[in-house]
Design a protein around this motif. Structure first.
Motif, PDB file in Angstrom:
ATOM      1  N   TRP A  54      -3.789  -0.768   4.216  1.00  0.00           N
ATOM      2  CA  TRP A  54      -1.646  -0.605   4.797  1.00  0.00           C
ATOM      3  C   TRP A  54      -1.549   0.116   3.924  1.00  0.00           C
ATOM      4  CZ3 TRP A  54       0.698   0.673   9.123  1.00  0.00           C
ATOM      5  CH2 TRP A  54       2.053   0.827   9.296  1.00  0.00           C
ATOM      6  N   MET A  55      -0.854   1.424   3.939  1.00  0.00           N
ATOM      7  CA  MET A  55       0.074   2.500   2.564  1.00  0.00           C
ATOM      8  C   MET A  55       1.832   1.847   2.618  1.00  0.00           C
ATOM      9  SD  MET A  55       0.683   5.541   1.570  1.00  0.00           S
ATOM     10  CE  MET A  55       2.044   6.251   2.352  1.00  0.00           C
ATOM     11  N   ILE A  56       2.461   1.017   1.873  1.00  0.00           N
ATOM     12  CA  ILE A  56       2.745   0.008   2.375  1.00  0.00           C
ATOM     13  C   ILE A  56       4.516   1.525   1.825  1.00  0.00           C
ATOM     14  CG2 ILE A  56       4.824  -1.031   0.048  1.00  0.00           C
ATOM     15  CD1 ILE A  56       2.766  -2.784   1.270  1.00  0.00           C
ATOM     16  N   ARG A  57       5.414   1.443   2.628  1.00  0.00           N
ATOM     17  CA  ARG A  57       5.811   2.956   3.002  1.00  0.00           C
ATOM     18  C   ARG A  57       7.781   1.907   3.147  1.00  0.00           C
ATOM     19  NH1 ARG A  57       4.416   3.716   9.181  1.00  0.00           N
ATOM     20  NH2 ARG A  57       5.649   2.174  10.405  1.00  0.00           N
ATOM     21  N   ASN A  58       8.347   0.550   2.376  1.00  0.00           N
ATOM     22  CA  ASN A  58       9.265  -0.099   2.296  1.00  0.00           C
ATOM     23  C   ASN A  58       9.683   1.060   1.149  1.00  0.00           C
ATOM     24  OD1 ASN A  58       7.370  -1.804   3.682  1.00  0.00           O
ATOM     25  ND2 ASN A  58       9.039  -2.834   4.100  1.00  0.00           N
ATOM     26  N   PRO A  59      10.782   1.387   1.256  1.00  0.00           N
ATOM     27  CA  PRO A  59      11.406   1.933  -0.186  1.00  0.00           C
ATOM     28  C   PRO A  59      11.530   0.983  -1.406  1.00  0.00           C
ATOM     29  CG  PRO A  59      13.158   1.974   2.177  1.00  0.00           C
ATOM     30  CD  PRO A  59      12.343   0.829   2.129  1.00  0.00           C
ATOM     31  N   HIS A  60      11.532   0.195  -1.080  1.00  0.00           N
ATOM     32  CA  HIS A  60      12.125  -1.090  -2.243  1.00  0.00           C
ATOM     33  C   HIS A  60      10.409  -1.719  -2.649  1.00  0.00           C
ATOM     34  CE1 HIS A  60      15.410  -0.428  -3.429  1.00  0.00           C
ATOM     35  NE2 HIS A  60      16.310  -0.579  -2.701  1.00  0.00           N
ATOM     36  N   GLY A  61       9.373  -0.942  -1.634  1.00  0.00           N
ATOM     37  CA  GLY A  61       7.865  -2.035  -1.960  1.00  0.00           C
ATOM     38  C   GLY A  61       8.415  -2.721  -1.344  1.00  0.00           C
ATOM     39  N   LEU A  62       7.123  -4.210  -1.018  1.00  0.00           N
ATOM     40  CA  LEU A  62       7.076  -4.986  -0.520  1.00  0.00           C
ATOM     41  C   LEU A  62       8.244  -6.410  -1.447  1.00  0.00           C
ATOM     42  CD1 LEU A  62       5.270  -5.608   1.974  1.00  0.00           C
ATOM     43  CD2 LEU A  62       3.855  -7.149   0.504  1.00  0.00           C
ATOM     44  N   HIS A  63       9.070  -6.186  -1.084  1.00  0.00           N
ATOM     45  CA  HIS A  63       9.895  -6.992  -2.721  1.00  0.00           C
ATOM     46  C   HIS A  63      10.621  -8.376  -1.274  1.00  0.00           C
ATOM     47  CE1 HIS A  63      13.769  -6.027   0.318  1.00  0.00           C
ATOM     48  NE2 HIS A  63      13.021  -5.101   0.265  1.00  0.00           N
ATOM     49  N   ALA A  64      10.759  -9.353  -1.627  1.00  0.00           N
ATOM     50  CA  ALA A  64      11.455 -10.227  -1.723  1.00  0.00           C
ATOM     51  C   ALA A  64      11.269 -11.157  -0.237  1.00  0.00           C
ATOM     52  CB  ALA A  64      12.338 -11.541  -2.174  1.00  0.00           C
TER      53      ALA A  64
END
Lengths: 780, 204
Positions: A156-166
């Motif tokens: 999976w390509m991470i697309r959350n703006p801050h990455g896989l943060h907390a």
């Protein structure tokens, strides 16, 4: 009829499988078939040139299906496509179908004059019959996960703006908890991991940022379930689906309507109170191993209790994350084994969490780096609990000085007692700082000079100027108090008049609008008194979409924004990707100098379909709500002419009629603004980029901020030139200068008619407009 | 002057000799983690290459492209399209003046071709792990002339090759072995090092 090419390492295998398959249909109905297999009769291998020739021979105009055995057969077949005519390559398909079953299915289907796509689909399904009969087909053939050694693999390509943060990482851990499978996660992009998916801490140390490839290996009895759960989690962006600025948005929701006077900008005066945030553990007397284990468990329970109480009153999600950090299985195992190895509980806690915090600090991402504070927050609470004292640092009064502000402390600050906070080493973007700011506490961060201030010293904080007054004398004090009440009065007045029009002393009406990057932002804008929007940032609006939004999807969002702003005019800027704003659905090659590279309209000239769709959406929206469109990064009339011609085409298709303007954000377009008079109905000056390009300062480089803040006469001249050329038409400023009350008078004097600013500042900017006297209007 | 046709042909001859003399080593390395054909395949391909008569080509660029096509048609395994793409791209970009920067760009075009063809990234235990650091060093030293740049590249290439030993394969036949592929040197990185070492002997 389509043609078929068989590619195999072995010539005899290739010929034999063709003979076998040919039996299925009578000779007159057989498609053209060619075999490209082996280097000669006996040497195994594949030859891209021979494959290319076979494709050319097999094609009769309807396309060619290429079936391959494995390995280099695939590489060679792909290479062959580069050797042939691109049109033929476009109607040639390399299939992943199994060679024998796929070829038989393909020949039979092709003989019915089916299309290439139909034949290809049948070939890929070639295994289905055998799987049915033998009963070993994957449960869900549509979502057949790629097997890894006895397990499954998920990418999976991470697309959350801050990455896989907390928060998203916590969603991942809790979502997979209880499933009987071993799941190990890696950051393939950074070659980090694998780590256990049950450990929030370990996952966060992978440093999975937006755009990084995450890979999960799943083994165990319930691996299918884990796979589908993981798929669902990923598609919802691990719970952050459409949350563009998760921490900020959530923070805002957390305290939706607090006293609007508590802006966090107020001057506060009070006594210093040093919070010894790291408790003194020297008094701790360790017991035997069972005692220490029991103490650890009790401490964890006490901290969990505190966090659960905080979590109940909050939608922020931070405390939930802290809870997961606390109950992280990996962490607990490590702590227990440390204690069993003879370490006192307090030392185990100190060592482990210090090392976790250090791991976060080593990550090359400011957002994740700030998560080190979360780790230290948990560490402090556990140590306090182990020492038998209150878990939270207590409700101190005055101006609090502490090394850093963790979310627990920030969440328990009592507005009745705490006047403001000074951190001596913390950064400006930690969860705790964001939370305290949103709760309206004045803050100064990273003030090493505050470390030595004795308790009880009289202090004053001016958070707007970033100034700290230590033991101010009577004169300073009275000045401060005066400023304090002035500022409070000004805030009150700005709030009272926020919804009234802004008119200068000489009667010029200035439109004050909000810069918008989300539908929520439009609601906030209206509440703050915005008269529409001078800048809707579409590339931010859709920044977390993995596919280009359709015409209808875009139109729906635009209409929602117009509606949220009470159908006042909104100015939609077309896609402005590039530079520091990549779009996931619009891949761009890395450039050595992106700010001078393919940005804004330049990208659209390469991908005009994207622009056409967006223009259609804007025109559709204009039929429901007042809309203007503007084009970014225009440097020459040719570009603007091109953009307008696309708009004319879109108008022909969709209907509607709208004003079209352009951003003036380069010296080129400012100097020659007059050349655009026939092309732009209005201009909007992007002062951030204009400053960057005029003064040669990278806007993201903090070492040259001083240059950008210094002598900006050249920028001011350019603003004046552009505004002068467009005299009589709307001239908007949407850059940071518009949000600076000190610059408002000068902008208006230059001929600016609209200011588009950050929503919370609308009231203040309107006040600044009203303060502009007649004198500056002398210009004309 | 350009790095002329005859020097480039000398490079290929040196590489072919290295491959031939070490064919068993390459095949043995490939036996550990692959299908035991790398040495034989490359040897077959390079023998076909040295059978080409360089004097019949108008330029080094044309010769290099023919080398690529020859490997595509004679190597057989995955190295065929990979090395084939490399030489086709290098040939296409080969400069007609002797300029280390331009040679660096040509070699990099070859690397990009390999990455594109094999969809390999750094750290996946492939010849990319040797070639990529080699070209970085080449570029860094290009200012000091071809000889220095190629020597630096050869050293970095060998280091990259050695660094493949602990890696876990993610591409090709070796990836079927997963973790068990660690502890073995990648055969493709080994032959690639021979190519760059041959260049440092013949092109400077």
């Amino acid at each position: 009829m389509i043609g078929i090419v068989v590619v195999s390492h072995s010539r005899s295998l290739g010929l034999a499988v063709s003979d076998l398959a040919a039996q299925m249909v009578p000779p007159e109905a057989r498609p053209q078939m060619r075999v490209a297999a082996g280097l000669d009769e006996t040497t195994f291998g594949t030859d891209a040139a021979a494959i290319a020739e076979a494709i050319m021979e097999a094609d009769s105009g309807a396309g060619v299906l290429v079936l391959v055995d494995l390995g280099s057969a695939i590489l060679s077949a792909e290479m062959a496509l580069e050797f042939i005519d691109p049109e033929l390559a476009a109607r040639t398909k390399i299939s992943s179908a199994p060679l024998v079953e796929g070829l038989i299915a393909a020949i039979v289907t092709a003989s019915t004059s089916a299309t290439l796509e139909e034949v290809c689909a049948e070939a890929v399904q070639g295994l289905a019959g055998k799987q049915d009969q033998l009963g070993d087909s994957p449960a869900d053939s549509m979502a057949t996960p790629a097997p890894t050694e006895g397990g499954l693999r998920f990418s999976w390509m991470i697309r959350n703006p801050h990455g896989l943060h907390a928060r998203p990482a916590a969603a991942l851990v809790s979502g997979l908890r209880g499933i009987d499978a071993t799941i190990r996660i890696s950051n393939t992009t950074l070659s980090k991991g694998p780590v256990s998916a049950s450990s929030l801490t370990s996952i966060q140390t992978l440093g999975l940022r937006r755009g990084d490839l995450m890979e999960a290996e799943i083994i165990g009895p319930e691996s299918e379930k884990a796979y589908s759960t993981l798929t669902d989690l990923a598609h919802s962006n691990f719970g952050e689906s459409k949350d563009i600025e998760p921490s900020i948005n959530a923070t805002r929701l957390d305290h939706p309507r607090q006293d609007p006077m508590r802006t966090g900008h107020q001057i506060v005066i009070g006594e210093a109170r040093y919070i010894a945030i790291d408790p003194d553990a020297s008094e701790y007397i360790a017991g035997d191993v069972p005692t220490e284990l029991a103490r650890l468990n009790a401490a964890i329970d006490a901290v969990a209790q505190t966090l659960e109480n905080l979590d109940k009153g909050s939608t922020l999600g931070i405390y939930g994350v802290q809870l997961l950090t606390l109950k992280d299985e990996f962490t607990l195992d490590e702590l227990r084994s440390d204690i069993q190895g003879g370490l006192p509980a307090i030392e185990a806690v100190q060592d482990r969490f210090t090392s976790f915090a250090e791991q976060f600090e080593a990550i090359d991402d400011p957002y994740l780096r700030a998560r080190a504070e979360d780790q230290r927050g948990i560490q402090r609470m556990l140590i306090r609990a182990l020492l038998g004292s209150e878990v939270s640092p207590g409700l101190a009064s005055g101006i609090l000085i502490m090394p850093e502000l963790d979310p627990i402390t920030a969440g328990t600050l009592d507005p009745e007692l705490c006047l403001g906070v000074i951190t001596t080493s913390g950064g400006a973007s930690g969860h705790g700082v964001l939370l305290a700011q949103s709760r309206g506490f004045p803050l100064l961060t990273g003030r090493a000079d505050a470390r030595t201030i004795p308790d009880g010293t009289l202090l004053a904080i001016d958070p707007v100027e970033g100034r700290l007054f230590i033991d101010p004398d009577d004169e300073e004090l009275s000045t401060l108090k005066e400023e304090q009440s002035k500022r409070a009065a000004a805030t009150a007045e700005a709030i009272r008049l926020a919804h009234k029009p802004a008119v200068t002393g000489s009667g010029t009406r200035i439109i004050v609008e909000a810069n918008i990057a989300s539908i929520q932002g439009a609601h906030d804008g209206l509440e703050a008194g915005a008269e529409g929007s001078g800048l809707v940032r579409t590339e931010v609006l859709f920044a977390d979409w993995d596919h280009a939004p359709s015409v209808d999807e875009q139109a729906e969002v635009f209409i929602a924004i117009g509606k949220a702003l009470n159908h006042q005019t909104i100015t939609i800027r077309t896609w402005d990707p590039g530079g520091d704003k990549p779009l996931p659905f619009l891949p761009q090659d890395p450039e050595p100098n992106p700010m001078l590279g393919e940005r804004g309209i330049r990208v659209m000239r390469r991908l005009p379909d994207l622009l056409d769709d967006q223009l259609a959406a804007i025109l559709l929206a204009s039929q429901e709500t007042p809309v203007r469109v503007m084009f970014p990064m225009i440097t020459s009339p040719k570009e603007m002419l091109w953009a307008r011609s696309r708009l004319v085409d879109a108008t022909r298709k969709v209907g509607g009629q709208i004003q079209a303007g352009m951003m003036v954000e380069t010296p080129a377009s400012a100097l020659r603004a007059r050349d655009f008079l026939d092309l732009a109905d209005f201009i909007s000056i992007g002062t951030n980029d204009l400053t960057q390009y005029t003064l040669a300062v990278d806007r993201g480089n903090s070492s040259v901020t001083e240059v950008a803040k210094g002598d900006r006469s050249a920028v001011w001249d350019l603003i004046a030139m552009a505004a002068d050329a467009f005299k009589g038409r709307p001239v908007c400023v949407c850059g940071d200068i518009a949000s600076d009350p000190e610059s408002v008078a000068r902008l208006i004097a230059a001929g600016v008619t609209e200011l588009s600013v950050r929503a919370p500042l609308i009231g203040m900017i309107k006040q600044a407009v009203r303060a502009v006297p007649c004198a500056v209007q002398i210009r004309e | 002057m350009a790095i002329d046709l005859m020097s480039v042909a000398g490079w290929m001859k040196d590489f072919a000799t290295q491959i031939h003399d070490n064919a068993d080593l390459l095949t043995d390395l490939d036996r550990e983690i692959g299908d035991a054909d790398h040495g034989a395949n490359m040897d077959r391909g390079m023998r076909a290459v040295i059978d080409l008569d360089p004097s019949t080509f108008p330029s080094a660029a044309d010769y290099l492209k023919k080398v690529g096509m020859t490997l595509v048609s004679t190597v057989g395994g995955a190295s065929g399209p990979l090395y084939g793409t490399f030489f086709l791209r290098v040939g296409t970009a080969w400069p007609d003046v002797e300029n280390p920067d331009l040679v660096g760009l040509a070699l990099r075009a070859g690397l990009d071709g390999i990455i594109q063809r094999g969809k390999a990234a750094i750290g996946e235990k492939t010849l990319v792990d040797a070639l990529s650091p080699a070209l970085d060093e080449f570029d860094a030293n290009a200012g000091d002339g071809m000889g220095t740049a190629l020597q630096a590249a050869a050293v970095a290439c060998a280091a990259g090759r050695d660094a493949t030993i602990p890696l876990v394969a993610r591409k090709g036949r070796a990836s079927y072995l997963g973790e068990r592929s660690a502890g073995h040197q990648d055969p493709g990185a080994t032959s690639m090092t021979m190519l760059i070492e041959a260049a440092s002997r013949t092109l400077s």
